[in-house]
Design a protein around this motif. Structure first.
Motif, short mmCIF file in Angstrom:
data_model
loop_
_atom_site.label_atom_id
_atom_site.label_comp_id
_atom_site.label_asym_id
_atom_site.label_seq_id
_atom_site.Cartn_x
_atom_site.Cartn_y
_atom_site.Cartn_z
N MET A 175 36.11 35.36 33.83
CA MET A 175 35.82 35.94 32.52
C MET A 175 36.38 37.36 32.40
O MET A 175 36.94 37.73 31.37
CB MET A 175 34.31 35.93 32.26
N ASP A 176 36.25 38.16 33.47
CA ASP A 176 36.80 39.52 33.43
C ASP A 176 38.32 39.48 33.26
O ASP A 176 38.89 40.25 32.48
CB ASP A 176 36.44 40.27 34.72
N GLY A 177 38.96 38.58 34.00
CA GLY A 177 40.41 38.45 33.87
C GLY A 177 40.82 37.98 32.49
O GLY A 177 41.82 38.46 31.93
N PHE A 178 40.05 37.06 31.94
CA PHE A 178 40.34 36.55 30.60
C PHE A 178 40.23 37.66 29.56
O PHE A 178 41.11 37.81 28.70
CB PHE A 178 39.37 35.42 30.27
N LEU A 179 39.18 38.46 29.64
CA LEU A 179 39.00 39.55 28.68
C LEU A 179 40.07 40.63 28.86
O LEU A 179 40.50 41.25 27.88
CB LEU A 179 37.61 40.15 28.85
N ASN A 180 40.52 40.85 30.10
CA ASN A 180 41.62 41.79 30.32
C ASN A 180 42.90 41.29 29.67
O ASN A 180 43.66 42.08 29.09
CB ASN A 180 41.84 41.99 31.82
N GLU A 181 43.14 40.00 29.76
CA GLU A 181 44.33 39.42 29.12
C GLU A 181 44.24 39.54 27.60
O GLU A 181 45.23 39.86 26.93
CB GLU A 181 44.46 37.93 29.51
N PRO A 204 59.25 50.21 27.52
CA PRO A 204 59.24 49.09 28.48
C PRO A 204 58.17 48.08 28.11
O PRO A 204 57.13 48.44 27.57
CB PRO A 204 58.92 49.78 29.81
N LEU A 205 58.44 46.84 28.42
CA LEU A 205 57.48 45.78 28.14
C LEU A 205 56.43 45.76 29.24
O LEU A 205 56.75 45.75 30.43
CB LEU A 205 58.19 44.43 28.08
N LEU A 206 55.16 45.78 28.86
CA LEU A 206 54.07 45.79 29.82
C LEU A 206 53.56 44.39 30.04
O LEU A 206 53.56 43.56 29.14
CB LEU A 206 52.94 46.69 29.32
N SER A 207 53.09 44.12 31.26
CA SER A 207 52.59 42.79 31.58
C SER A 207 51.30 42.89 32.36
O SER A 207 51.22 43.61 33.36
CB SER A 207 53.63 42.02 32.40
N SER A 208 50.29 42.17 31.92
CA SER A 208 49.01 42.14 32.63
C SER A 208 49.08 41.10 33.74
O SER A 208 49.60 40.02 33.57
CB SER A 208 47.88 41.78 31.66
N GLN A 209 48.54 41.48 34.90
CA GLN A 209 48.53 40.57 36.05
C GLN A 209 47.12 40.05 36.35
O GLN A 209 46.83 39.65 37.46
CB GLN A 209 49.08 41.31 37.29
N SER A 210 46.23 40.06 35.38
CA SER A 210 44.87 39.59 35.57
C SER A 210 44.84 38.08 35.73
O SER A 210 45.71 37.36 35.25
CB SER A 210 43.99 40.01 34.38
N SER A 217 33.29 26.99 31.91
CA SER A 217 31.86 26.95 31.60
C SER A 217 31.51 27.87 30.44
O SER A 217 30.53 27.65 29.73
CB SER A 217 31.06 27.36 32.84
N ASP A 218 32.33 28.92 30.25
CA ASP A 218 32.10 29.88 29.15
C ASP A 218 33.02 29.56 27.98
O ASP A 218 33.66 30.44 27.41
CB ASP A 218 32.33 31.30 29.64
N LEU A 219 33.09 28.30 27.62
CA LEU A 219 34.06 27.82 26.63
C LEU A 219 33.86 28.45 25.26
O LEU A 219 34.82 28.79 24.57
CB LEU A 219 33.97 26.30 26.53
N ALA A 220 32.61 28.64 24.84
CA ALA A 220 32.34 29.17 23.50
C ALA A 220 32.90 30.58 23.34
O ALA A 220 33.52 30.91 22.31
CB ALA A 220 30.83 29.16 23.24
N ILE A 221 32.70 31.43 24.36
CA ILE A 221 33.23 32.81 24.29
C ILE A 221 34.74 32.80 24.27
O ILE A 221 35.38 33.50 23.48
CB ILE A 221 32.71 33.63 25.48
N ARG A 222 35.33 32.00 25.14
CA ARG A 222 36.80 31.92 25.20
C ARG A 222 37.37 31.39 23.89
O ARG A 222 38.42 31.85 23.43
CB ARG A 222 37.22 31.01 26.36
N LYS A 223 36.68 30.42 23.30
CA LYS A 223 37.16 29.84 22.05
C LYS A 223 37.26 30.91 20.96
O LYS A 223 38.28 31.01 20.26
CB LYS A 223 36.21 28.73 21.61
N ASN A 224 36.22 31.71 20.79
CA ASN A 224 36.21 32.74 19.75
C ASN A 224 37.28 33.80 19.99
O ASN A 224 38.00 34.19 19.07
CB ASN A 224 34.83 33.38 19.66
N GLN A 225 37.38 34.28 21.24
CA GLN A 225 38.36 35.31 21.57
C GLN A 225 39.79 34.77 21.39
O GLN A 225 40.66 35.47 20.85
CB GLN A 225 38.16 35.79 23.01
#
Length: 324
Positions: A45-51, A34-40, A120-128
């Motif tokens: 930032m926690d939701g972004f890292l979960n995704e 089955p295809l899994l889907s994250s609902q974060s 505001s945490d653009l640098a971390i999001r950019k790298n990930q």
């Protein structure tokens, strides 16, 4: 991370000859997952890292599927008869469909977590974001290369089938039949080659051979379409990554400009403070000079207008002596 079952693909693959799969399991058979889907919520930032974690997990699943697809392709090329080949083709189509669904899901998720200037945490999001997108692009390229390799192998099989069915077929005619398959066109030319078979060949296996040629033609056509779709998906992800890099570069450039303007402003303020201090210092010097001048003037005036008491007293004394 919550899990949502979006699509149940765990249907058992059909087995040739109506034999139950539980009594006689087929080698190389795989259960669809089955295809899994994250609902974060990717806004935090926690939701972004979960995704990000969910996307990485799905990409690993895609790579596992690609390995299974390769195994099924190899088995299909080595199938002993048409029934075995049809069974493996059905499994391969199911596995390819599941993999395509996973890849579409990852593409949507990557677009959902695309960083924007408001973060505001653009640098971390950019790298990930960059890392997971590049990983997905590598997976797309791998899947595309597997499809290309199988397409070449299928074309060689296609050529052999045509030559067996019609030894009089010329290389140009075979190339034209393969080209029609790769372009997604109907198997018109291949059918014409089959129709030119001798009566003896037709009596032997005419319709069976024609059906096999048509199946191979469809395999090549589907592979060509898959390669085209994967190429488009790769270009889409590449454009997304390049566009994201441009946007972030502009943001960084603007940030550098703001910092430069602030530094320049700080320097100007420093100069103004220095000039103000110098001006105050000059004012005090001027005030001191003015005060000294005033004091000197006062002293001069005091000396000039002071009464001469000593000379007056002497005159009175001499006059008194004369009177005596």
């Amino acid at each position: 991370m919550s899990v949502d079952r979006l699509a149940e693909l765990s249907r058992p693959a059909p087995v040739a000859g109506g034999v139950d799969s539980q009594t006689q399991p087929a080698p190389g058979r795989y259960e669809m997952r089955p295809l899994l889907s994250s609902q974060s919520d990717p806004s935090s930032m926690d939701g972004f890292l979960n995704e990000i974690s969910h996307i990485q997990e799905t990409i690993r699943g895609i790579n596992e599927n690609i390995s299974r697809v390769e195994s099924l392709q190899s088995s299909m090329l080595q199938a002993a008869d048409a029934r075995e080949e049809a069974r493996i083709r059905s499994q391969l189509d199911s596995m390819t469909s599941e993999t395509q669904q996973f890849m579409t899901h990852v593409k949507q998720k990557i677009k959902e977590i695309e960083p924007t200037p408001r973060h505001s945490d653009l640098a971390i999001r950019k790298n990930q974001f960059s890392n997971v997108t590049k990983s997905f692009m590598d997976t797309i390229q791998r899947h595309r290369q597997v499809a290309l390799d199988f397409q070449k192998a299928e074309s060689r099989q296609y050529e052999r089938q045509i030559r067996i069915a019609n030894p009089n077929a010329t290389p140009d005619e075979i190339d034209q039949a393969i080209s029609q398959a790769e372009q997604g066109r109907p198997a018109v030319f291949a059918q014409q080659l089959m129709q030119s078979m001798t009566n003896e060949q037709r009596r032997y296996d005419g319709q069976q051979t024609l059906d096999a040629v048509k199946e191979r033609h469809e395999d090549i056509r589907r592979l060509a379409k898959s390669v085209e779709e994967l190429s488009s998906l790769f270009e889409e992800m590449q454009f997304l990554l390049e566009n994201q890099a441009k946007v972030l570069a502009q943001i960084e450039e603007s940030s550098y400009q703001v910092v430069g303007d602030m530094e320049k402003g700080t320097q100007e303020v420093g100069k103004a403070v220095h000039y103000a201090k110098m001006t105050r210092k000059k004012k005090w010097i001027c005030f001191g000079i003015f005060a000294v001048i005033v004091i000197i003037i006062v002293i001069v005036l005091a000396v000039h207008f002071a009464p001469s008491g000593g000379s007056g007293g002497g005159g009175d004394q001499s006059g008194g002596e004369q009177q005596q």
